[in-house]
Design an enzyme around this catalytic site. Structure first.
Site, PDB file in Angstrom:
ATOM      1  CB  SER A  45      -0.958  -0.034   1.202  1.00  0.00           C
ATOM      2  OG  SER A  45      -1.989   0.905   1.050  1.00  0.00           O
ATOM      3  CG  ASP A 217      -4.216  -1.680   0.153  1.00  0.00           C
ATOM      4  OD1 ASP A 217      -3.253  -2.416   0.462  1.00  0.00           O
ATOM      5  OD2 ASP A 217      -4.422  -0.581   0.677  1.00  0.00           O
TER       6      ASP A 217
END
Length: 331
Positions: A45, A217
């Site tokens: 991320s 993500d």
């Protein structure tokens, strides 16, 4: 950092945590002062975005300086348009529920209110995409430090398109994340899409296509991508966490020497804190990261220096003893 301490091939792991990534910028500033130089980086991320800045082909200390300047600038521009407290509450609740009727009601409410323009994302991805393209030079990145990005394979069902709920269910029922190497990307667009996929929080941002597959993500299932470096044979790793209680299984990495930098003061982990790019908050996080890195690494470095001095004293004693034994007798 003591030069002998750097003889090993050090890797760097940067965990995910949205706007709290500013903490990593501060911690890295202290590491740069120690002349730390990673040979390989893995990020999840926002950790992947930070890693992309660090991995570009330039002196590491310069890259760390650029990263800190970037985070300062993020506090002065509107990367996201935050919604009301009620919307944050709805999103936080939706992320924890698997009740289809509630999901449909919530999506209908967001669409009708004009906050959600389609069924895939609440935030317009244009600002963060512009930021990535302006900040990251793919040519320099391809020539730089080996960088691995954690992403989660997203599911699009024919006739339904993308639905974030299916990915949340799959993440909770065993579907694993994937580690993709930036240097393996065939072109610039693939690099950009991979980095944007790494921050595609379900419902907040749309999924991205990379090499014909859809990803979001990777923090859904692997927020501490130590496995990526272990698979590459990296034996010494520094991990910079964005949560005090981040857990990983030490027994999964028996051959790794791992040093962790953790927030000593609790960093909130709710949705609002993940998306809070307030300039004062960013400055506070960077300072906390620097202070935590210093307080947690100094004892380790001092212990290593003491051990080195002891080893040198022992070696000197052995050498002196050998010389005495080899000397000719005086009489």
């Amino acid at each position: 950092m003591n030069q002998n301490f750097l003889n090993s091939q050090w890797g760097l792991v940067l965990t995910g945590g949205g706007a709290k990534g500013a903490y990593q910028a501060g911690a890295l500033r202290y590491l740069a002062e120690l002349n730390f130089q990673p040979k390989i980086i893995a990020g999840t991320s926002v950790g992947a975005l930070n890693g992309a800045v660090l991995a570009s082909d330039r002196p590491f200390s310069n890259a760390v300086q650029q990263l800190n300047e970037l985070w300062t600038n993020l506090g002065e521009v509107e990367i996201l348009k935050p919604n009301t407290e009620q919307i944050y509450h709805l999103l936080s609740y939706a992320a924890q529920t698997f009740i289809p009727t509630f999901r449909e009601w919530m999506l209908h409410f967001l669409i009708e209110s004009g906050i959600l323009k389609d069924r895939t994302a609440i935030y317009d991805p244009t600002p963060i995409e512009y930021l990535v393209r302006e900040t990251i030079n793919p040519v320099e990145l391809k020539r730089g430090i080996e960088l691995w990005v954690t992403v989660f394979p997203s599911l699009k069902i024919p006739g339904l398109g993308y639905d974030w709920l299916f990915d949340l269910i799959r993440a909770k029922t065993g579907t694993g994340a994937e580690w993709l190497c930036i240097q393996d990307c065939p072109d610039n667009e693939t690099i950009y899409n991979l980095l944007l996929a790494s921050v595609a929080i379900p419902l907040a941002f749309p999924c991205r296509s990379v090499n014909g597959k859809n990803y979001i993500d990777g923090g859904l299932v692997d927020n501490v991508p130590l496995g990526a470096l272990a698979a590459r044979g990296c034996t010494h790793v520094i991990v910079i966490h964005l949560r005090s209680g981040q857990i990983w299984n030490r027994h999964d990495f028996p051959n790794q020497t791992i040093i962790e930098i953790r927030p000593q003061k609790l960093l909130n982990s709710d949705l609002k804190s993940l998306l809070n790019f307030d300039s004062e908050r960013i400055l506070e996080l960077k300072q906390q990261g620097y202070e935590d890195a210093k307080s947690q690494l100094e004892p380790i470095l001092n212990g290593f220096k003491s051990f080195s001095r002891l080893s040198q004293t022992q070696q000197n004693l052995i050498s002196s003893t050998v010389e005495l034994l080899e000397d000719e007798p005086l009489f």
